[in-house]
Every structure is written in structure tokens, then in C-alpha cells.
Design a protein around this motif. Structure first.
Motif, PDB file in Angstrom:
ATOM      1  N   ARG A  32       0.873  -1.176   0.000  1.00  0.00           N
ATOM      2  CA  ARG A  32       0.000   0.000   0.000  1.00  0.00           C
ATOM      3  C   ARG A  32       0.905   1.220   0.000  1.00  0.00           C
ATOM      4  N   VAL A  33       0.396   2.312  -0.548  1.00  0.00           N
ATOM      5  CA  VAL A  33       1.170   3.545  -0.637  1.00  0.00           C
ATOM      6  C   VAL A  33       0.484   4.631   0.193  1.00  0.00           C
ATOM      7  N   HIS A  34       1.286   5.351   0.974  1.00  0.00           N
ATOM      8  CA  HIS A  34       0.809   6.470   1.800  1.00  0.00           C
ATOM      9  C   HIS A  34      -0.298   6.062   2.763  1.00  0.00           C
ATOM     10  N   VAL A  35       0.000   5.090   3.622  1.00  0.00           N
ATOM     11  CA  VAL A  35      -0.965   4.665   4.626  1.00  0.00           C
ATOM     12  C   VAL A  35      -0.305   4.618   6.000  1.00  0.00           C
ATOM     13  N   GLN A  36      -1.143   4.644   7.026  1.00  0.00           N
ATOM     14  CA  GLN A  36      -0.664   4.514   8.400  1.00  0.00           C
ATOM     15  C   GLN A  36      -0.348   3.046   8.660  1.00  0.00           C
ATOM     16  N   PRO A  37       0.871   2.740   9.074  1.00  0.00           N
ATOM     17  CA  PRO A  37       1.173   1.345   9.400  1.00  0.00           C
ATOM     18  C   PRO A  37       0.414   0.873  10.639  1.00  0.00           C
ATOM     19  N   LEU A  38       0.256   1.760  11.612  1.00  0.00           N
ATOM     20  CA  LEU A  38      -0.470   1.446  12.847  1.00  0.00           C
ATOM     21  C   LEU A  38      -1.655   2.389  12.974  1.00  0.00           C
ATOM     22  N   ALA A  39      -2.781   1.863  13.386  1.00  0.00           N
ATOM     23  CA  ALA A  39      -3.989   2.684  13.498  1.00  0.00           C
ATOM     24  C   ALA A  39      -3.818   3.838  14.479  1.00  0.00           C
ATOM     25  N   ASP A  40      -3.059   3.614  15.547  1.00  0.00           N
ATOM     26  CA  ASP A  40      -2.905   4.659  16.563  1.00  0.00           C
ATOM     27  C   ASP A  40      -1.700   5.569  16.320  1.00  0.00           C
ATOM     28  N   LEU A  41      -1.036   5.400  15.186  1.00  0.00           N
ATOM     29  CA  LEU A  41       0.109   6.242  14.832  1.00  0.00           C
ATOM     30  C   LEU A  41      -0.322   7.159  13.702  1.00  0.00           C
ATOM     31  N   ARG A  42      -0.487   8.432  14.006  1.00  0.00           N
ATOM     32  CA  ARG A  42      -0.997   9.376  13.009  1.00  0.00           C
ATOM     33  C   ARG A  42       0.108   9.843  12.072  1.00  0.00           C
ATOM     34  N   ARG A  43       0.805   8.878  11.512  1.00  0.00           N
ATOM     35  CA  ARG A  43       1.865   9.167  10.552  1.00  0.00           C
ATOM     36  C   ARG A  43       1.768   8.134   9.448  1.00  0.00           C
ATOM     37  N   LYS A  44       2.024   8.566   8.236  1.00  0.00           N
ATOM     38  CA  LYS A  44       1.914   7.667   7.087  1.00  0.00           C
ATOM     39  C   LYS A  44       3.303   7.286   6.580  1.00  0.00           C
TER      40      LYS A  44
END
Length: 132
Positions: A32-44
Motif C-alpha cells: 500500500r502507498v501512503h498509509v498509516q502502518p499502525l492505526a494509533d500512529l498518526r503518521r503515514k
């Protein structure tokens, strides 16, 4: 190609497009491109291989403080110095949090040879993918 994930065309920088073209699509790696690896991490992350838990960031020399090419502008240093320092601190925090969650993190500088980076990433993805 590996299904719907490879239909996502990379957006943004040329190095990211090059890395996606080198490592994902022709090598059959689901990503996937430009997604959050962790739901609680607001970084892509730039590229995420969710099954293998591998996150790839293609870092620009200016924005992420490349030791070889990064520099602080002479104009408005009062703004840029703290801004760039925060970017680097956030990168380190992201790396730490992903690593603690069991992810492998790759940071690739925009000037690096993308084919070489793709080889390293592919090896990590394949070694971390669970075969059932």
C-alpha cells in the motif's frame, strides 16, 4: 502483479515512484502507498507491506536532515531550524514506535540508488512474510 494493491499508482516524489516501480510492482510484492502502518500512529509511511510488517519511508534530504545534503536555509533560520529538528525527532519517534510494535523500518534517502534499496526491502519483505 499482486492484485489490487499494485494498481495503486505512487504519488508524490520521483524517488518514491522509482522505488515502487523497482520493488513492488515487478517483483509481485503486495503493498500500500501512503498509509498509516499502525492505526494509533498518526503518521503515514510511503510504502507499507502490511503482511510482512515492513514500513518504508523515502526521505527528502531537506525535510529530513540528510547528513550529506541537508541544510538549514539562511533566511528565516528562527523558523527553519526548529522545524527541521522536529521533523528529525518525529522520524526517530516513528521508527521507535514501529520497531516496538514489531515492524521493520526502512528509511531511504531520495538520492540513494533505488534499485539497491529495492533489493534490501524485497529481502526483508520475503523473509518476514509468513508462509502458510
Amino acid at each position: 502483479p499482486s492484485g489490487a494493491a499494485c494498481k495503486h499508482q505512487p504519488t508524490g516524489t520521483h524517488p518514491l515512484s522509482s522505488l515502487c516501480g523497482e520493488s513492488c510492482i515487478p517483483r509481485g510484492l503486495r503493498h500500500r502507498v501512503h498509509v498509516q502502518p499502525l492505526a494509533d500512529l498518526r503518521r503515514k509511511a510511503d510504502i507499507v507491506f502490511r503482511d510482512a510488517r515492513v514500513a518504508v519511508f523515502v526521505d527528502g534530504c531537506f525535510w529530513h536532515g540528510c547528513p550529506a545534503h541537508g541544510r538549514t536555509p539562511n533566511v528565516n533560520q528562527w523558523y527553519w531550524s526548529p522545524k527541521l529538528k522536529r521533523n528529525i525527532e518525529r522520524d526517530r519517534d516513528t521508527d521507535r514506535r514501529l520497531t516496538e510494535a514489531g515492524w521493520a523500518v526502512f528509511r531511504v534517502w531520495e538520492h540513494e540508488e533505488m534499485a539497491r534499496a529495492a533489493d534490501l526491502i524485497e529481502a526483508a519483505v520475503r523473509s518476514r512474510t509468513r508462509h502458510t
